[in-house]
Design an enzyme around this catalytic site. Structure first.
Site, PDB file in Angstrom:
ATOM      1  N   THR A 156       0.846  -1.197   0.104  1.00  0.00           N
ATOM      2  CA  THR A 156      -0.036   0.000   0.109  1.00  0.00           C
ATOM      3  C   THR A 156       0.853   1.406   0.069  1.00  0.00           C
ATOM      4  OG1 THR A 156      -0.451  -0.322   2.406  1.00  0.00           O
ATOM      5  CG2 THR A 156      -1.995  -1.040   0.952  1.00  0.00           C
ATOM      6  N   LYS A 168       0.489   5.211  -1.873  1.00  0.00           N
ATOM      7  CA  LYS A 168       0.775   6.348  -1.169  1.00  0.00           C
ATOM      8  C   LYS A 168       1.785   7.411  -2.255  1.00  0.00           C
ATOM      9  CE  LYS A 168       0.393   4.092   3.110  1.00  0.00           C
ATOM     10  NZ  LYS A 168       1.237   3.588   4.239  1.00  0.00           N
TER      11      LYS A 168
HETATM   12  C1  LIG Z   1       1.807   2.324   4.376  1.00  0.00           C
HETATM   13  C2  LIG Z   1       2.711   2.130   5.336  1.00  0.00           C
HETATM   14  C3  LIG Z   1       3.206   0.578   5.345  1.00  0.00           C
HETATM   15  C4  LIG Z   1       3.125  -0.301   4.237  1.00  0.00           C
HETATM   16  O1  LIG Z   1       4.112  -0.204   3.408  1.00  0.00           O
HETATM   17  P1  LIG Z   1       4.510  -1.279   2.078  1.00  0.00           P
HETATM   18  O2  LIG Z   1       5.419  -0.608   1.453  1.00  0.00           O
HETATM   19  O3  LIG Z   1       3.284  -1.471   1.229  1.00  0.00           O
HETATM   20  O4  LIG Z   1       5.003  -2.537   2.946  1.00  0.00           O
HETATM   21  C5  LIG Z   1       4.102   0.370   6.408  1.00  0.00           C
HETATM   22  N1  LIG Z   1       4.175   1.053   7.340  1.00  0.00           N
HETATM   23  C6  LIG Z   1       3.589   2.386   7.241  1.00  0.00           C
HETATM   24  C7  LIG Z   1       4.154   3.314   8.699  1.00  0.00           C
HETATM   25  C8  LIG Z   1       2.952   2.846   6.501  1.00  0.00           C
HETATM   26  O5  LIG Z   1       2.277   4.044   6.345  1.00  0.00           O
END
Ligand SMILES: *Cc1c(COP(=O)(O)O)cnc(C)c1O
Length: 811
Positions: A651, A655
């Protein structure tokens, strides 16, 4: 309920300060003001919550219950003020009362009740469920300590406790009168009465589950749901006779034993922890949750016969899988139903989302532990397993497949198979991941019940991850895509596409990114005393540290760049800053070594004058939601380089995309769907495809051959062995890649196989960056096409296809 005016907020805050802290605004400190803000907004949300629940009851609406052992909420003040539509008023009120709004907001600790993506997903979905006006409740544990705080000391990770509740509890409303009892251990007694066999659990220990509710306001609606966090208490009053005998410690023993259940979040991401305390946590929160849902349902309808028509229990991975036998227990033992009717209701109430295909993350419990801790739930689970096995045997007539699909086998309880047997639906979290579930991981179960299997690709809360954190970009989007409509209609972002050759728009986009980079550089300087070069490409990999995510591949490429710079100080045309942020599970030794390596390399490059103004590596301490919120708007390159087939969705990738960063990535997880909307020309794809990676692992992969053949790779790996100026050798990592160790095959995650393709992708990326107009057009297209990755779209899909509940429309 109307929104607050600035004046009303000032009055409410002033009153709160006096009532709760006995202080005027002039006397109050920032922490007290922060708590007052939380309390004022909590009051407003509580009123809305009461009204939402009244209407849900009155109209007998179907309810969604979202069970997750993790909710990575981050901060709430800005979010709640934003959703309530009072953020500008709150900021103004704070300024009028003599406070800097930014300073007050910055004091709020993250509610870090989760590890990474899985927990953050649950938090984003809470926002969307409220915004889409779905009657929903989240359930989890009110951990006293959230995910640990990470410090880097001499290059190494040190974990510190995260006591978030000191200030964070201002959002919580404890409801001790709604406490439930959860029983562990003991023995079963069976007896007949009224023609029914009754089974009661006797002896053992009882833990009191006390709900602490956090209201979750929706955006642009008064609909307010809640997150119910269960706190653990001893039901026995402290024994005063022991106290008077001076046995203080003994008197509080029971209390301490009970409270340990809610003490701390397990800090392992994508890794199961076969500890009895973890199983206790799972049953504790599941049992309290199912009891409270069932009681509320009985109070409303007077029967459990229609339970599945009015409730759906969504489980986030297998961690809450005990809902299946627990709901059965309540239907059998409390409601007095027969097995078949109870099973029908259960299997029409529970839906399961799988989040990983990594073998080490699939939960399994020793039967003996399960049986001892949960005797009645074990009996029911064993009967579920027996019947399911019979069904599988009749269907397959193949003992190999019966073994593969079994819920209990060889003294082990397999939670994923329990979820498939007892769930109405099973979904993966990206198109590729769901295909891998159907065709590989759960191939046999899927052959038997194909209609259960589906996909819902993950999404992120685009209001938080774009509008709130990136006001510059939000302004541009509003100007180009029809104002704020996109906040309720993420696909409206698509209107930006039309401006991809508009020089004025591209210049504005580039100015916004530049300003965000400068702001982040100022923050990094203040927090960590590092000086980031805002002229450099901000090339970012932030996520949990895990070998499958391949932070080490990123490092190998940076070492290659560094070595090229040694040979030719003009080898790098455009300065590059590589930013890392990652927590390693405290027991994951290799992950911790990789963190240390990143810091050793950062130090080496920092002290080498050849690199000055050209190459920089920075490890950002304590990656968490509030740091991600500052970093995403400033990022230009998003590293999503997992071994294809291993990352269920990701996810973080979404972002970054929403904030205009371009992805360097493999065709893994949701990157595949990003590629579907962006094409080769708007991202930098590289490496093995998932079928190729699986085949290579299967058919005997020899990383030593690549080492022997590729001189660049050879030199990079040798540098690991030699180490850097701090004198630490990374021969252990070198050996792990070339020879394997501790039973791990050599280079299990195929870094060396993808190394040269990755270097090439980074080269293509740097060439694209050299043409700002092309780069900015690509960036704009990424933002324009990110609407499909909004949580609103994902939650609407769950509502339509899985939960069957109505919702406010999104496009
Ligand atoms: C979105 C998010 C994740 C997930 O990151 P990935 O790259 O999808 O593993 C992990 N930690 C935080 C703090 C996040 O905001």
């Amino acid at each position: 309920m109307t929104a607050f005016t600035t004046r009303e907020l000032e009055d409410a805050l002033t009153r709160k300060l006096m009532i709760n802290f006995g202080k005027t605004a002039e006397e109050a400190g920032e922490t007290e003001m922060l708590r007052a803000c939380a309390l004022v907004l909590r009051d407003a949300m509580a009123l809305r919550g009461v009204e939402t629940r009244r209407e849900t009851r009155q109209k007998e609406k179907k309810k969604v219950h979202y069970l997750s052992l993790e909710f990575l909420m981050g901060r709430s003040l800005q979010k709640n003020a934003y959703n309530l539509g009072v953020l500008p008023q709150l900021k103004e009120a704070l300024e009028h009362l003599g406070f800097q709004a930014g300073d007050v907001f910055e004091l709020e600790p993250d509610a870090g009740l989760g590890n990474g993506g899985l927990g953050r997903l649950a938090a984003c979905y809470l926002d969307s469920m409220s915004t889409l006006e779905i009657p929903a409740t989240g359930y989890s544990i009110c951990y006293e300590l959230g995910i640990f705080k990470q410090k880097i000391v001499e290059g190494q990770q040190v974990e510190l406790p995260d006591a978030w509740k000191g200030i964070g509890s201002a959002w919580l409303l404890p409801k001790p009168e709604e406490a439930r009892q959860v029983r562990f251990g003991g023995t079963l007694r069976e007896f007949w009465n009224d023609g029914h066999l009754h089974i009661v659990q006797e002896g053992g220990t009882t833990v009191l589950a006390v709900p602490c509710d956090m209201e979750i306001a929706g955006y642009n609606t008064s609909h307010t749901n809640k997150l119910r966090l269960w706190d653990a208490k001893s039901p026995k009053p402290v024994d005063m006779s022991l106290y008077s005998k001076g046995e203080y410690l003994k008197a509080t023993e029971d209390e301490a034993m009970a409270e340990v259940i809610a003490k701390v979040l397990y800090p392992d991401d994508n890794h199961e922890e076969g500890k009895s305390l973890r199983l206790k946590q799972q049953y504790f929160f599941v049992s309290a949750t199912v009891q409270s849902i069932a009681e509320e349902h009985m109070a409303e309808f007077g029967t459990m016969a229609n339970f599945h028509e009015k409730n759906v229990l969504q489980i986030n991975d297998t961690h809450p899988a005990l809902v299946i036998p627990e709901l059965m227990r309540i239907l059998l033992d409390d409601a007095g139903m027969g097995w078949d009717r109870a099973w029908e209701i259960t299997t029409q109430s529970v839906t399961y989302t799988n989040h990983t295909v990594l073998a080490e993350a699939l939960e399994k419990w020793p039967q003996a532990l399960f049986e001892r801790l949960l005797p009645r739930v074990w009996q029911i689970t064993a009967e579920i397993a027996r019947r399911w096995e019979e069904q599988c045997r009749a269907y397959f007539r193949d003992e190999e497949k019966v073994r593969d699909t079994a819920v209990v086998w060889d003294g082990v309880v397999r939670m994923a198979n329990l979820c498939i047997a007892g769930g109405m639906r099973v979904n993966g979290v990206s198109a590729l991941h769901s295909e891998i579930l159907k065709n590989e991981v759960f191939q046999n179960a899927c052959a038997m019940e194909p209609e259960k299997f589906t996909n819902v690709t993950n999404g992120v809360d685009h209001r938080r991850w774009l509008a709130e954190i990136n006001p510059g970009l939000h302004g541009l989007v509003c100007d180009l895509a029809g104002g704020e409509a996109y906040l309720m209609d993420p696909q409206a972002l698509g209107r930006l596409d039309a401006y991809a050759d508009d020089r004025e728009v591209l210049r504005r986009l580039s100015d916004i990114k530049r300003r965000n980079k400068e702001e982040f550089a100022a923050y990094a300087k203040q927090q960590q005393c590092v000086l980031l070069n805002p002229d450099a490409i901000f090339d970012v990999q932030v996520k949990r540290l895990h070998e499958y995510k391949r932070q080490l591949l990123n490092v190998l490429h940076i070492i290659a760049l560094y070595q090229r710079l040694q040979d030719d100080p003009n080898a790098i045309a455009r300065p590059r800053t590589f930013l890392f942020g990652a927590k390693a599970a405290p027991g994951y030794a290799v992950a911790k070594r990789i963190i240390r390596l990143i810091n050793s390399l950062a130090d080496q490059i920092d002290h080498d004058p050849i690199c000055s103004g050209k190459l920089q590596v920075v490890f950002l301490e304590n990656y968490r939601v509030s740091l991600a919120e500052r970093l995403m708007p400033a990022s230009e390159v998003s590293q999503q380089i997992s071994t294809a087939g291993k990352e269920a969705s990701g996810t973080g990738n979404m972002k970054f995309m929403m904030n205009g960063a371009l992805t360097v990535g493999t065709l893994d997880g949701a990157n595949v769907e990003m590629h579907d909307v962006l094409g080769d020309e708007n991202m930098f794809l590289f490496g093995l495809r998932s079928n190729e990676a699986a085949a290579l692992s299967r058919e005997g992969y020899l990383p030593q051959r690549l080492y022997a053949r590729d001189p660049v790779l050879h030199r990079v790996l040798d540098a690991l062995k030699t180490g850097f100026r701090d004198g630490v050798s990374y021969e252990d990592l070198y050996r792990r890649l070339l020879f394997g160790d501790h039973g791990a095959p050599a280079d299990e995650y195929l870094l060396l196989a993808d190394f040269s393709a990755y270097c090439d992708a980074e080269k293509r990326m740097a060439e694209a960056y050299a043409d700002p107009e092309r780069w900015n057009a690509m960036s704009l297209r990424n933002i324009a096409r990110s609407g499909v990755f909004a949580a609103d779209r994902a939650v609407a899909e769950y509502a339509d296809r899985i939960w069957h509940v109505p919702h406010r429309k999104v496009r």
